[in-house]
Scaffold this motif. Structure first.
Motif, PDB file in Angstrom:
ATOM      1  N   VAL A 251      28.477  53.581  34.275  1.00 45.84           N
ATOM      2  CA  VAL A 251      28.403  52.116  34.142  1.00 45.84           C
ATOM      3  C   VAL A 251      29.802  51.534  33.887  1.00 45.84           C
ATOM      4  N   ASP A 252      30.589  52.190  33.016  1.00 45.46           N
ATOM      5  CA  ASP A 252      31.962  51.715  32.739  1.00 45.46           C
ATOM      6  C   ASP A 252      32.801  51.703  34.007  1.00 45.46           C
ATOM      7  N   VAL A 253      32.676  52.828  34.765  1.00 43.98           N
ATOM      8  CA  VAL A 253      33.465  52.920  35.997  1.00 43.98           C
ATOM      9  C   VAL A 253      33.086  51.790  36.959  1.00 43.98           C
ATOM     10  N   VAL A 254      31.767  51.570  37.108  1.00 41.13           N
ATOM     11  CA  VAL A 254      31.318  50.504  38.010  1.00 41.13           C
ATOM     12  C   VAL A 254      31.887  49.157  37.553  1.00 41.13           C
ATOM     13  N   GLN A 255      31.832  48.933  36.240  1.00 38.63           N
ATOM     14  CA  GLN A 255      32.352  47.671  35.704  1.00 38.63           C
ATOM     15  C   GLN A 255      33.848  47.483  36.034  1.00 38.63           C
ATOM     16  N   ASP A 256      34.595  48.574  35.843  1.00 37.54           N
ATOM     17  CA  ASP A 256      36.042  48.519  36.163  1.00 37.54           C
ATOM     18  C   ASP A 256      36.269  48.236  37.642  1.00 37.54           C
ATOM     19  N   ARG A 257      35.524  48.992  38.470  1.00 36.91           N
ATOM     20  CA  ARG A 257      35.709  48.832  39.924  1.00 36.91           C
ATOM     21  C   ARG A 257      35.339  47.412  40.372  1.00 36.91           C
ATOM     22  N   LEU A 258      34.265  46.868  39.774  1.00 38.55           N
ATOM     23  CA  LEU A 258      33.844  45.514  40.146  1.00 38.55           C
ATOM     24  C   LEU A 258      34.932  44.475  39.876  1.00 38.55           C
ATOM     25  N   SER A 259      35.676  44.708  38.792  1.00 42.12           N
ATOM     26  CA  SER A 259      36.697  43.703  38.464  1.00 42.12           C
ATOM     27  C   SER A 259      37.819  43.685  39.518  1.00 42.12           C
ATOM     28  N   GLU A 260      37.888  44.738  40.312  1.00 44.69           N
ATOM     29  CA  GLU A 260      38.911  44.797  41.372  1.00 44.69           C
ATOM     30  C   GLU A 260      38.408  44.211  42.700  1.00 44.69           C
ATOM     31  N   VAL A 261      37.084  44.042  42.803  1.00 46.74           N
ATOM     32  CA  VAL A 261      36.506  43.624  44.084  1.00 46.74           C
ATOM     33  C   VAL A 261      36.842  42.164  44.379  1.00 46.74           C
ATOM     34  N   GLY A 262      37.369  41.901  45.597  1.00 51.48           N
ATOM     35  CA  GLY A 262      37.822  40.544  45.924  1.00 51.48           C
ATOM     36  C   GLY A 262      36.911  39.786  46.879  1.00 51.48           C
ATOM     37  N   ASP A 263      36.085  40.502  47.653  1.00 52.68           N
ATOM     38  CA  ASP A 263      35.190  39.757  48.552  1.00 52.68           C
ATOM     39  C   ASP A 263      33.879  40.496  48.774  1.00 52.68           C
ATOM     40  N   LEU A 264      32.991  39.868  49.535  1.00 54.93           N
ATOM     41  CA  LEU A 264      31.637  40.408  49.701  1.00 54.93           C
ATOM     42  C   LEU A 264      31.614  41.730  50.464  1.00 54.93           C
ATOM     43  N   ASP A 265      32.530  41.925  51.390  1.00 57.07           N
ATOM     44  CA  ASP A 265      32.604  43.196  52.124  1.00 57.07           C
ATOM     45  C   ASP A 265      32.930  44.346  51.179  1.00 57.07           C
TER      46      ASP A 265
ATOM     47  N   LEU B 234      32.410  44.395  48.103  1.00 61.81           N
ATOM     48  CA  LEU B 234      31.282  44.586  47.190  1.00 61.81           C
ATOM     49  C   LEU B 234      30.202  45.465  47.832  1.00 61.81           C
ATOM     50  N   ARG B 235      29.952  45.197  49.130  1.00 59.53           N
ATOM     51  CA  ARG B 235      28.937  45.985  49.839  1.00 59.53           C
ATOM     52  C   ARG B 235      29.328  47.462  49.892  1.00 59.53           C
ATOM     53  N   SER B 236      30.597  47.752  50.122  1.00 62.79           N
ATOM     54  CA  SER B 236      30.932  49.174  50.217  1.00 62.79           C
ATOM     55  C   SER B 236      30.920  49.834  48.836  1.00 62.79           C
ATOM     56  N   LEU B 237      31.267  49.080  47.801  1.00 63.16           N
ATOM     57  CA  LEU B 237      31.142  49.649  46.454  1.00 63.16           C
ATOM     58  C   LEU B 237      29.674  49.926  46.105  1.00 63.16           C
ATOM     59  N   GLU B 238      28.822  49.005  46.546  1.00 62.87           N
ATOM     60  CA  GLU B 238      27.391  49.165  46.279  1.00 62.87           C
ATOM     61  C   GLU B 238      26.850  50.463  46.919  1.00 62.87           C
ATOM     62  N   THR B 239      27.229  50.685  48.180  1.00 65.32           N
ATOM     63  CA  THR B 239      26.808  51.924  48.847  1.00 65.32           C
ATOM     64  C   THR B 239      27.329  53.158  48.103  1.00 65.32           C
ATOM     65  N   GLU B 240      28.578  53.018  47.659  1.00 64.10           N
ATOM     66  CA  GLU B 240      29.193  54.162  46.992  1.00 64.10           C
ATOM     67  C   GLU B 240      28.484  54.511  45.676  1.00 64.10           C
TER      68      GLU B 240
ATOM     69  N   SER C  50      24.761  42.334  41.254  1.00 69.28           N
ATOM     70  CA  SER C  50      24.256  41.037  41.719  1.00 69.28           C
ATOM     71  C   SER C  50      24.963  39.875  41.022  1.00 69.28           C
ATOM     72  N   GLU C  51      25.395  40.090  39.777  1.00 71.62           N
ATOM     73  CA  GLU C  51      26.205  39.036  39.130  1.00 71.62           C
ATOM     74  C   GLU C  51      27.503  38.807  39.888  1.00 71.62           C
ATOM     75  N   LYS C  52      28.106  39.943  40.265  1.00 77.32           N
ATOM     76  CA  LYS C  52      29.383  39.839  41.007  1.00 77.32           C
ATOM     77  C   LYS C  52      29.144  39.140  42.349  1.00 77.32           C
ATOM     78  N   ARG C  53      27.985  39.483  42.988  1.00 71.36           N
ATOM     79  CA  ARG C  53      27.705  38.876  44.294  1.00 71.36           C
ATOM     80  C   ARG C  53      27.590  37.361  44.179  1.00 71.36           C
ATOM     81  N   GLU C  54      26.883  36.891  43.153  1.00 66.64           N
ATOM     82  CA  GLU C  54      26.744  35.447  42.964  1.00 66.64           C
ATOM     83  C   GLU C  54      28.102  34.773  42.769  1.00 66.64           C
ATOM     84  N   GLU C  55      28.935  35.464  41.971  1.00 71.30           N
ATOM     85  CA  GLU C  55      30.262  34.905  41.694  1.00 71.30           C
ATOM     86  C   GLU C  55      31.060  34.766  43.005  1.00 71.30           C
ATOM     87  N   LEU C  56      31.010  35.844  43.829  1.00 70.40           N
ATOM     88  CA  LEU C  56      31.781  35.808  45.082  1.00 70.40           C
ATOM     89  C   LEU C  56      31.224  34.791  46.072  1.00 70.40           C
ATOM     90  N   GLU C  57      29.890  34.684  46.091  1.00 69.43           N
ATOM     91  CA  GLU C  57      29.297  33.706  47.012  1.00 69.43           C
ATOM     92  C   GLU C  57      29.702  32.281  46.636  1.00 69.43           C
TER      93      GLU C  57
END
Ligand code: PHE
Length: 351
Positions: free
Chosen positions: A17-31, A33-39, A81-88
């Motif tokens: 969960v910590d790693v995901v949180q860290d990685r999410l803070s680096e995500v800049g767009d929806l694309d 985000l989608r590849s992080l989600e798959t990962e 999904s929180e990150k997705r809303e923010e990016l949208e």
């Protein structure tokens, strides 16, 4: 993969969960985000692998570990999904920003185009007169004989009509409708539409049958001025013209009035300014006179007041009319006026 001691799972869910949180803070767009989600949630993710390993656990441990995995998955899903809303939201805002029409945009300096020099000169002249308390009015370019000539004290067959080489339109009675030869008919329209006091300027296009040369074109622009008030004198006219001249051309340029004739003003004058090219010392442009004619002016003729039912015992006024193109020519030292109409982009871009 490190084995978690408490759950017996091949993954440390808290760390995940910590790693995901860290990685999410680096995500800049929806694309991204989608590849992080798959990962992190896809079939090959640590979480799926851990899920598959549940089968090797004792039933009790399996239940506990299953619950931990389920909870971890839903925490990660919530974060994503929180990150997705923010990016949208960000992308919606960007889209709005890009689609917004800026109606205040000044196209003049942009690469997309220029305001034509004549229009710009007209705007600047209007500004000068608005600053002096005038309002701006307009009238039609196709006029009747009455407005263009008769109401201005030029009855049919009046010799003064020959000052204007006129284009008549094939409309109604022969010679009834024409392309206005000056902006003076707008004086009549303004006096018909409002009672005095009047302080008005009337810019617009005018037409005369001319052979085009360096100082004349068949289509040109004038700005008319009209003041009607109590006790207006010729001194008010001269002062207005002098103030306008130095406001528009600068303090070195002066106006002078020379006796002239117009049927609609009495007395009448020609209005000249210091030649801007030689500053009055004499040059080719001003034919060595030091002065250049800009237009005509005078006190409104009582016959004009009579045409619009204004009592000339009560009201007096002055009028003037001069060339906008000529002003542009003088201010920007344009040797040949024809260039104003030719739409040569090399000229338009500079202007
Ligand atoms: N209308 C005249 C012209 O075009 C100029 C003018 C306007 C003269 C107003 C006097 C008063 O020549």
């Amino acid at each position: 993969m490190t084995k978690s001691e408490s759950t017996g799972l091949p993954v440390d869910t808290e760390r995940l969960v910590d790693v995901v949180q860290d990685r999410l803070s680096e995500v800049g767009d929806l694309d991204e985000l989608r590849s992080l989600e798959t990962e992190v949630l896809g079939k090959k993710s640590e979480l799926s692998l851990a899920h598959r390993s549940l089968g090797g656990l004792e039933p009790d441990a399996r239940r506990r570990a299953g619950a931990v995995l389920g909870e971890t998955k839903s925490r990660i899903e919530t974060l994503i999904s929180e990150k997705r809303e923010e990016l949208e939201e960000v992308s919606r805002r960007r889209q709005l920003e890009a689609d917004r029409l800026d109606l205040t945009e000044v196209v003049r300096e942009s690469g997309r185009g220029h305001v034509h020099l004549v229009q710009r000169t007209r705007d600047e002249l209007e500004d000068v007169f608005i600053g002096m308390g005038f309002s701006v009015a307009e009238g039609p370019e196709a006029e009747t004989d009455w407005y263009n000539f008769e109401a201005l004290n030029m009855p049919p067959a009046h010799p003064a009509r020959s000052m204007f080489d006129t284009f008549y339109l094939e409309l109604g009675e022969p010679d009834a409708v024409l392309l206005r030869t000056h902006t003076s008919p707008v004086q009549i329209r303004v006096m018909q539409s409002q009672p005095p006091p009047i302080y008005s300027v009337m810019p617009g296009r005018a037409y005369r049958r001319e052979t085009a040369d360096a100082r004349h074109t068949s289509i040109f622009h004038q700005i008319e001025g009209l003041v009607v008030d109590r006790g207006i004198s010729f001194a008010d006219l001269a002062g207005t013209i002098e103030i306008f001249t130095s406001a528009y051309f600068g303090p070195d340029i002066h106006a002078r009035l020379r006796p002239a004739f117009f049927p609609f003003t009495e007395p009448s004058a020609e209005f000249e300014i210091t030649c801007t090219i030689c500053k009055g010392s004499g040059c080719r442009t001003c034919s060595h006179a030091g002065w250049v004619e800009l237009g005509g002016c005078g006190m409104v003729d009582p016959a004009v007041f009579a045409a619009v039912d204004i009592d000339d015992e009560k009201w007096t006024g002055f009028a003037f009319g001069f060339g906008i193109d000529r002003c542009a020519q003088m201010r920007h030292e344009i040797p040949d006026m024809r260039i104003l109409l030719e739409n040569d982009v090399r000229f338009l871009r500079q202007a």
